[in-house]
Design a protein around this motif. Structure first.
Motif, PDB file in Angstrom:
ATOM      1  N   ASN A  53      42.052  39.165   5.290  1.00 36.81           N
ATOM      2  CA  ASN A  53      41.825  40.494   5.882  1.00 36.81           C
ATOM      3  C   ASN A  53      41.878  40.525   7.402  1.00 36.81           C
ATOM      4  N   PHE A  54      41.595  39.400   8.031  1.00 36.25           N
ATOM      5  CA  PHE A  54      41.533  39.412   9.506  1.00 36.25           C
ATOM      6  C   PHE A  54      42.456  38.379  10.144  1.00 36.25           C
ATOM      7  N   GLY A  55      43.158  37.571   9.322  1.00 34.65           N
ATOM      8  CA  GLY A  55      44.020  36.537   9.875  1.00 34.65           C
ATOM      9  C   GLY A  55      43.198  35.496  10.624  1.00 34.65           C
ATOM     10  N   ARG A  56      43.891  34.711  11.446  1.00 34.03           N
ATOM     11  CA  ARG A  56      43.183  33.664  12.220  1.00 34.03           C
ATOM     12  C   ARG A  56      42.833  34.224  13.596  1.00 34.03           C
ATOM     13  N   THR A  57      42.020  35.279  13.591  1.00 41.09           N
ATOM     14  CA  THR A  57      41.690  35.912  14.873  1.00 41.09           C
ATOM     15  C   THR A  57      40.179  36.071  15.018  1.00 41.09           C
ATOM     16  N   MET A  58      39.747  36.177  16.262  1.00 37.67           N
ATOM     17  CA  MET A  58      38.336  36.489  16.550  1.00 37.67           C
ATOM     18  C   MET A  58      38.310  37.451  17.728  1.00 37.67           C
ATOM     19  N   ARG A  59      37.800  38.653  17.485  1.00 33.38           N
ATOM     20  CA  ARG A  59      37.699  39.616  18.593  1.00 33.38           C
ATOM     21  C   ARG A  59      36.546  39.223  19.512  1.00 33.38           C
TER      22      ARG A  59
ATOM     23  N   ARG B 126      27.018  28.975  16.124  1.00 33.44           N
ATOM     24  CA  ARG B 126      28.095  29.982  16.204  1.00 33.44           C
ATOM     25  C   ARG B 126      29.426  29.333  15.833  1.00 33.44           C
ATOM     26  N   ASP B 127      29.646  28.126  16.362  1.00 31.96           N
ATOM     27  CA  ASP B 127      30.924  27.459  16.080  1.00 31.96           C
ATOM     28  C   ASP B 127      31.099  27.216  14.583  1.00 31.96           C
ATOM     29  N   SER B 128      29.991  26.895  13.910  1.00 31.82           N
ATOM     30  CA  SER B 128      30.109  26.594  12.478  1.00 31.82           C
ATOM     31  C   SER B 128      30.365  27.865  11.652  1.00 31.82           C
TER      32      SER B 128
ATOM     33  N   THR C 192      35.691  31.613  28.688  1.00 31.36           N
ATOM     34  CA  THR C 192      36.822  30.665  28.612  1.00 31.36           C
ATOM     35  C   THR C 192      36.459  29.484  27.716  1.00 31.36           C
ATOM     36  N   GLU C 193      35.248  28.972  27.861  1.00 35.95           N
ATOM     37  CA  GLU C 193      34.835  27.840  27.016  1.00 35.95           C
ATOM     38  C   GLU C 193      34.841  28.244  25.540  1.00 35.95           C
ATOM     39  N   ILE C 194      34.369  29.440  25.253  1.00 37.77           N
ATOM     40  CA  ILE C 194      34.315  29.894  23.853  1.00 37.77           C
ATOM     41  C   ILE C 194      35.733  30.080  23.315  1.00 37.77           C
ATOM     42  N   ALA C 195      36.605  30.646  24.146  1.00 42.06           N
ATOM     43  CA  ALA C 195      38.004  30.823  23.709  1.00 42.06           C
ATOM     44  C   ALA C 195      38.639  29.473  23.398  1.00 42.06           C
ATOM     45  N   THR C 196      38.329  28.464  24.211  1.00 41.58           N
ATOM     46  CA  THR C 196      38.893  27.120  23.979  1.00 41.58           C
ATOM     47  C   THR C 196      38.416  26.566  22.636  1.00 41.58           C
ATOM     48  N   VAL C 197      37.135  26.722  22.361  1.00 37.44           N
ATOM     49  CA  VAL C 197      36.591  26.223  21.085  1.00 37.44           C
ATOM     50  C   VAL C 197      37.265  26.948  19.908  1.00 37.44           C
ATOM     51  N   LEU C 198      37.459  28.253  20.048  1.00 40.21           N
ATOM     52  CA  LEU C 198      38.098  29.016  18.957  1.00 40.21           C
ATOM     53  C   LEU C 198      39.501  28.476  18.698  1.00 40.21           C
ATOM     54  N   ARG C 199      40.247  28.245  19.779  1.00 38.31           N
ATOM     55  CA  ARG C 199      41.625  27.725  19.605  1.00 38.31           C
ATOM     56  C   ARG C 199      41.598  26.350  18.952  1.00 38.31           C
ATOM     57  N   GLN C 200      40.644  25.517  19.365  1.00 38.13           N
ATOM     58  CA  GLN C 200      40.542  24.179  18.753  1.00 38.13           C
ATOM     59  C   GLN C 200      40.293  24.291  17.253  1.00 38.13           C
ATOM     60  N   ARG C 201      39.687  25.382  16.839  1.00 35.25           N
ATOM     61  CA  ARG C 201      39.396  25.579  15.416  1.00 35.25           C
ATOM     62  C   ARG C 201      40.465  26.410  14.716  1.00 35.25           C
TER      63      ARG C 201
END
Ligand code: SF4
Length: 374
Positions: free
Chosen positions: A47-53, A285-287, A349-358
């Motif tokens: 429903n949302f793909g690999r995205t995080m708003r 949050r990361d988990s 920026t740090e959070i965006a990096t973690v999201l991309r790593q996941r």
């Protein structure tokens, strides 16, 4: 039938969907929970793909005429207060835009004198050029008071019921217009009638037994999905954090239970957005990012002026309804008091990096609107 009737008869009569949800939030073994997590991940991807708003809260004011026992902004707390003027709001917003945000949530305590509908409309209008999505989280209003705010360009409204238990609600909200449980309960429908097309609801975990709360929340979601079918409905899952006043949670919900709840909501409501704020610590949050959460705040400040130290020239305290000058010279390096302490202090920026790593793409902008050219 208005939702209040559904809520008041919930102990006797539940829909099939709410029954299924109730089963999903019952205690589970590790194996059962892992099976739920897999289904939840699949539905989220579908429903949302690999995205995080990603969005940021922008606190406009910490003035408030209510006493909510759990909130740092309660009127009886002698905290440092301020309402940012429109130029100061723009300065804060430009900082957020510079960090990449195009989705902003304007937050304020409930004080019609300081945070009027006209003030909100002016803030929204001033921010419109820099943001593709503007939402508000302020004291509930009448439908007609929302109209100029929608016209100015706001598209989302967030209103937590805090607790769906009337007795607990009465005990927590000891003074001010927020004591009117039903007025708050119907706020989501009023804002939808005014034209808001993103509606967020939630409960504040820590006030009452969480399983009972989320059964009511699920019934509310089911109701709004039918009544407000043109809106995107989202749900937030805030747990109480330390704040001025020193209130402590009475009914904790563990990390495991919160993760189970995210899965249960995703399985029951595959298309509903699930929001997780910086109240939660970074590792937790990361988990949760691939489990069902679809929207996160990042780099948040809960004090008005917190991003760029705006408003420090006109801080004051409010003591028994009277505005009094602070005990220091305005302009000294002081900030208004925050609503609560955040836990995840990483930068956007740090959070965006973690999201991309996941394997997730951070989405800073509301592409639906960008593509439709509105
Ligand atoms: S929860 Fe909202 S209404 Fe209650 S004191 Fe805090 S800001 Fe005011």
């Amino acid at each position: 039938m208005p939702f209040v009737e559904t809520l008041d008869s919930l102990a006797l009569r539940k829909s099939e969907l709410v029954h299924r949800f109730e089963h999903l939030i019952a205690p589970k073994s590790d194996r059962e929970l892992e099976a739920m997590a897999q289904i939840s991940r699949g539905f989220t991807l579908q429903n949302f793909g690999r995205t995080m708003r990603l969005f940021a809260p922008l606190y406009l004011s910490n003035e408030c005429i209510n006493n909510c026992r759990y909130c740092g902004f309660s009127r009886d707390n002698p905290i440092l207060r301020v309402t940012l003027n429109v130029d100061e709001v723009v300065a804060e917003a430009r900082h957020l835009a510079g960090q990449g945000f195009r989705q902003v949530l304007l937050v304020a305590g409930e004080h019609p004198k300081f945070v009027s509908r006209d003030y909100l409309a002016k803030c929204v209008q001033a921010l419109r050029p820099d943001f593709s999505s503007i939402s508000i989280e302020v004291g509930p209003m009448e439908t007609e008071d929302y109209l100029p705010i929608v016209e100015a360009g706001a598209e989302g409204l967030v209103v937590y019921q805090e607790t769906y238990n009337r007795a607990v609600y009465a005990g927590m909200h000891t003074a001010g217009p927020k004591r009117d449980f039903n007025f708050r309960l119907h706020c989501a429908e009023r804002c939808y009638r005014a034209g808001f097309r993103r509606v967020g609801i939630g409960v504040l975990f820590g006030l009452s037994a969480w399983r009972e709360e989320v059964v009511a929340l699920a019934a509310h979601l089911e109701y709004l999905l039918k009544r407000c079918w043109q809106a995107q409905i989202s749900v937030s899952l805030p747990r109480l954090r330390p704040a001025a006043g020193g209130f402590r949670p009475l009914f904790p919900i563990s990390d495991r239970e919160l993760a189970q709840l995210v899965c249960a909501l995703r399985i029951t409501f595959p298309q509903v957005g699930i929001v997780l704020s910086t109240r939660e610590r970074a590792s937790f949050r990361d988990s949760l990012v691939s489990l069902g959460v679809t929207m996160m705040s990042a780099g948040s400040h809960t004090e008005p002026g917190g991003y760029t130290r705006q408003g420090s020239q006109h801080l004051h305290r409010t003591i028994r309804g009277r505005i009094v000058a602070p005990e220091f010279q305005n302009g000294e390096d002081q900030l208004a008091t925050g609503q609560f302490e955040i836990s995840d202090e990483r930068s956007p920026t740090e959070i965006a990096t973690v999201l991309r790593q996941r394997g997730l793409e951070p989405v800073w902008k509301d592409w639906d609107q960008a593509l439709s050219g509105t």
